[in-house]
Design an enzyme around this catalytic site. Structure first.
Site, mmCIF file in Angstrom:
data_model
loop_
_atom_site.group_PDB
_atom_site.id
_atom_site.type_symbol
_atom_site.label_atom_id
_atom_site.label_comp_id
_atom_site.label_asym_id
_atom_site.label_seq_id
_atom_site.Cartn_x
_atom_site.Cartn_y
_atom_site.Cartn_z
ATOM 1 N N SER A 41 0.721 -1.348 0.019
ATOM 2 C CA SER A 41 -0.173 0.040 0.114
ATOM 3 C C SER A 41 0.956 1.353 0.071
ATOM 4 O O SER A 41 0.516 2.375 -0.267
ATOM 5 C CB SER A 41 -0.925 0.027 1.193
ATOM 6 O OG SER A 41 -2.011 -0.742 1.005
ATOM 7 N N LYS B 99 0.658 3.187 -3.027
ATOM 8 C CA LYS B 99 -0.395 4.145 -3.272
ATOM 9 C C LYS B 99 0.000 5.796 -3.360
ATOM 10 O O LYS B 99 -0.482 6.402 -4.069
ATOM 11 C CB LYS B 99 -1.553 3.758 -2.401
ATOM 12 C CG LYS B 99 -2.343 2.718 -2.459
ATOM 13 C CD LYS B 99 -2.983 2.284 -1.146
ATOM 14 C CE LYS B 99 -3.843 0.933 -1.282
ATOM 15 N NZ LYS B 99 -4.794 0.616 -0.038
ATOM 16 N N TYR C 165 -1.465 -2.846 -11.175
ATOM 17 C CA TYR C 165 -1.659 -2.521 -9.564
ATOM 18 C C TYR C 165 -0.793 -3.584 -8.797
ATOM 19 O O TYR C 165 -0.129 -3.273 -8.008
ATOM 20 C CB TYR C 165 -2.996 -2.480 -9.266
ATOM 21 C CG TYR C 165 -3.353 -2.154 -7.802
ATOM 22 C CD1 TYR C 165 -3.144 -0.732 -7.582
ATOM 23 C CD2 TYR C 165 -3.817 -3.085 -6.788
ATOM 24 C CE1 TYR C 165 -3.392 -0.628 -6.178
ATOM 25 C CE2 TYR C 165 -3.870 -2.768 -5.523
ATOM 26 C CZ TYR C 165 -3.846 -1.505 -5.218
ATOM 27 O OH TYR C 165 -4.047 -1.106 -3.794
ATOM 28 N N TYR D 253 -4.268 3.155 7.473
ATOM 29 C CA TYR D 253 -5.530 2.593 7.527
ATOM 30 C C TYR D 253 -6.347 3.078 8.476
ATOM 31 O O TYR D 253 -6.375 4.366 8.635
ATOM 32 C CB TYR D 253 -5.226 1.002 7.834
ATOM 33 C CG TYR D 253 -4.086 0.284 6.939
ATOM 34 C CD1 TYR D 253 -4.788 0.415 5.679
ATOM 35 C CD2 TYR D 253 -3.101 -0.051 7.279
ATOM 36 C CE1 TYR D 253 -3.716 -0.302 4.549
ATOM 37 C CE2 TYR D 253 -2.188 -0.670 6.247
ATOM 38 C CZ TYR D 253 -2.651 -0.934 5.115
ATOM 39 O OH TYR D 253 -1.803 -1.530 4.044
ATOM 40 N N VAL E 97 1.147 -3.818 4.088
ATOM 41 C CA VAL E 97 1.021 -4.931 4.733
ATOM 42 C C VAL E 97 2.358 -5.757 4.778
ATOM 43 O O VAL E 97 2.446 -6.648 5.340
ATOM 44 C CB VAL E 97 -0.120 -5.920 4.131
ATOM 45 C CG1 VAL E 97 -1.403 -5.233 4.701
ATOM 46 C CG2 VAL E 97 -0.197 -6.052 2.767
#
Lengths: 310, 310, 310, 310
Positions: free
Chosen positions: D66, D69, D194, D246, D264
């Site tokens: 993540s 992102k 992705y 998160y 993660v």
């Protein structure tokens, strides 16, 4: 004034047809949008007399769409047993729209609430037995053929292709369920079978005959052979009452009171236990996605002939 | 093997009673928690014979709790008309718990989905006619008295008081609905009437007699006088099928197939149209809040006597 | 072009005031609806120079409404400690509206997501120490008085009364939280204190001074005495960034980048750490409930003076 | 005691490493599950001194997951402009899990709440310019290479392949967004890019250097060339504060107070504006999915060096 003749039914259809102007034809695929909004046809198959009355242009064909959900459910329970099917898909009605994904996420474990919403229906089609995608599909079309006593019942390939190419939401539901172990196998193959089952084509007469099978607890209305075991036929009829008319199932149960399943094509399959099967086609839809004039026909029929099961 | 005698029913009750160990008594108020978990009594009022069979300690009294929702609905529709009532409260089943508040927020306009969930039932009680809180309450208790042919039917004041003092969630629902114009007037008064209606006390025999009125489409099973207009009785029975057994209504419809309404006291009111009214009391509850052994009794009764309406 | 003088600020206010026409005054209580939609005043308290610049009709008074949430939070943490407060109320921003009740239901255990939404703020006010409702209220008003260096800061009783009489949604939130043990005590008393804290009245100059205390990590900008412990002041500023501007907090953080808390009266309390406190009053609100012209003032001020903390 | 040397940092890492036992390694793909749960490495790139301190086995490589992102967002805004990007994806934090699909359904129009949740990040990757899937991917990897000053930065093909084969939930999100016009083009190609961006591999030293670019408002910490326009760098840092960790973003902002993005794999990219970039790798995760020991390292670093921006 009860309804027993073609003329009686035609009067009802004429009166109900006045409501078509208040609805809209499903426009999300071109093939569905091309129909005449004012069409309305109906057929009633009486199991005692083994005969059918009808009204409107009863030879008009339409695709089953969501009506196929209840028929394929009957096959899936035969294939896998009630315990397996309802271990994967619930039996409870829902206040959410038929294509909702939220409930899948908020219910733990993830499980479609019932087989009449899209998620549940996709999971049910995923259970149909067959070595290949092709075999599964042929078992479905053959089973529907037995219900309508027409081995030549067919799939409208243009509608099926068109829906296959735009079923993004159903793919989302499938992948979500695949993540949670509700379905398995290839999603594209499942979408292919599902869009075909939705595109199975027939007229209101055929649909009335399929309803007659359910009215007879699964027996063929001509030969009395078992097409669906009686306990499975009963499960189907129950789910038609609690969740067959989308988010208007509760209201329909109160106002009409008979098992029914509708589709966005404007078809409605209705069943009066031990009396008759009913098939309707009226593509003008109300806001919940049910045939606006078709619901009126059923309301008038139920009131006049005292069809409510309640 | 059908069930027609006290002995038949006692056998069923004995068998079903084995399931009481798997459930729990509702513990949220002391008065409800004090009962014997293994109690199970049942009564069936046959409308043809105008007589009742029963089994278990049938004189055991219990409070109606949610069962009162369907009875007060019948009075509210008489008071205000179907259009008014269902303009404020929906007719659709829901997959959400009976005490959920989320759906009130996400549905626009805010409207309880049906009269069998707490929000809907509170809104229905709010519609009962009366100049004062007292008059409203007396009209309710008197109406229930007519259904059970007992002018002395009473409210368990200890239970009512205990629930009144802890009904935080119901107050939350009321204030939310007051904000959105679904209910009006004083919330504390409404909670007072509502907790009293939930605390109306009777035994399974009385409950079976109330069921017999619904089975006869609203007519008194002894005098045949109209207690509830037939169309309203039908509405009640329909809602009992689609939403009467909390989040297990769909499953109950499939497995038992008759209109029924349960309460957390362990009572169940069930109706077999044109045949009988059934009253059950078994305080051991399953996870959905229905009498675990009571559901078994109804399943066996339905299977043996072919009671399913589907 | 930076902004350092009354004239600079007036130019910004004049430009921002053009946007008042695109917003609406909060109309849910008459007292709030009576203001002039085109009002816009601003004050900046510079902690270095211990002086304030201002523009518009800076003596216009307005009620704090949601701005009070952050001030009362500072008192509650002092009263009960950070661990206790955040054991009952979360620290996380939410995508849901400030008055939403759904999230309380879906989160397990039930816990308001943060102290800036209504549920969280009500729970925080419920924690304020005091033997009586009166003592709690006096501790709040006294604390706010210290922040603005005005022992005569007062509550607009008309607004407080008006909100008290219509706070149905806040009562719903309270009862829901009472059910789940998030709050305790009498709900009506809590609503009374809460509507009073929302109705505390001041002008933009006072608000700027309160902001200066937070800008100085809790120290009085004139005496440098500690009014709020520095770690608590920091917690408040952080929550102002992540959740201070309702559902536009994320966008405001990107476009303006300073801690701020708004109220439906049209007030905004903003803080530039180690530089200044800002008070704004502009009752014309955007769709998220923030002062439409006030946000513009802050955007221009931040860009010109490079105030963003990011 | 501030932290300025390798030894200082090693002490912090040693203390923080005691917490690895309380977390769990992400187990959903084998490649991620194979790491040593007790690993913990950290690097701090000081922009003033253009030098880096580090501790633990700093050459350990890990995949960005993540963390990618926020980097791809920086590229997408450069490609399409802020208005376009935030027309498709919101700027607001959410209280829902990073992989939630419900909010997409309940928000009208359907729009991912922010670019840090999976739905938003997929939509952002969908915006990257390129004639072909291949070109898009190469533009991403090249951009990441510039941030870490390593033209040989690479993708862990085993992890990418493993995630590609199991990304059912991300496919569900994509198809749902395709239905609502949030994304376009082929879903499989998007999932391919992705999963590759998530599988970009580096060590904590590289990550600290990427952080240094953001700390310098987008300028290369060695050459001072612009790698990211300053306004875009600021947007990225803001979103890291409001939604980077998160569902613990709010708590992290309070306790640590610096922009950070976790993955993660156990990586965390953190930024202290105008001071330093920080890279952490600690694969033992807490319940929210953040490196349990990594968060401790940042908490200690922030407290000792007074890094909080609030």
């Amino acid at each position: 004034m009860t309804c027993h003749t073609n003329a009686d039914l035609q009067k009802i259809v004429n009166e109900a047809a006045l409501h078509t102007v208040y609805g809209e034809v499903a426009g999300y695929i071109p093939a569905l949008a091309e129909v005449n909004r004012h069409d309305l046809s109906a057929a009633v198959y009486n199991i005692k007399e083994k005969s059918c009355i009808y009204a409107g242009d009863y030879q008009n064909k339409f695709t089953l769409q969501s009506i196929s959900k209840v028929l394929v459910l009957a096959l899936a329970i035969q294939d896998m047993g009630s315990e397996y099917v309802f271990g994967k898909v619930g039996m409870e009605p829902t206040g959410d729209p038929f294509n909702s994904i939220s409930k899948l996420e908020t219910s733990i474990p993830s499980k479609p609430l019932n087989p009449m919403i899209n998620a549940g229906a996709l999971a049910v089609t995923n259970m149909i037995k067959g070595e290949s995608s092709d075999e599964k599909w042929h078992r479905i079309i053959e089973f529907v053929g037995r219900l309508v006593n027409d081995k030549n019942v067919s799939c409208n390939e243009i509608v099926a292709k068109s829906e296959f190419e735009t079923s993004w939401l159903n793919r989302a539901l499938c992948y979500f369920m695949k993540q949670h172990g509700v379905i398995n196998g290839d999603v594209e193959e499942l979408i292919d079978i599902y869009t075909r089952q939705c595109a199975i084509e027939m007229n209101c007469f055929d649909l009335a005959r399929a309803g007659a099978v359910l009215a007879l607890d699964g027996k063929d209305p001509e030969t009395y052979e078992e097409v669906i075991p009686s306990d499975i036929a009963r499960v189907c009829k129950t789910l038609m009452v609690t969740c067959g008319m989308y988010n208007a199932s509760g209201e329909f149960a109160i106002k009409v009171g008979i098992p029914a399943k509708s589709g966005v094509s404007g078809g409605i399959l209705a069943v009066v236990p031990n009396k008759c099967g009913i098939g309707i086609f009226g593509p003008s839809l109300d806001k919940r996605g049910n045939s606006i004039a078709g619901v009126k026909v059923l309301e008038m029929l139920s009131n006049r002939n005292d069809y409510s099961i309640f």
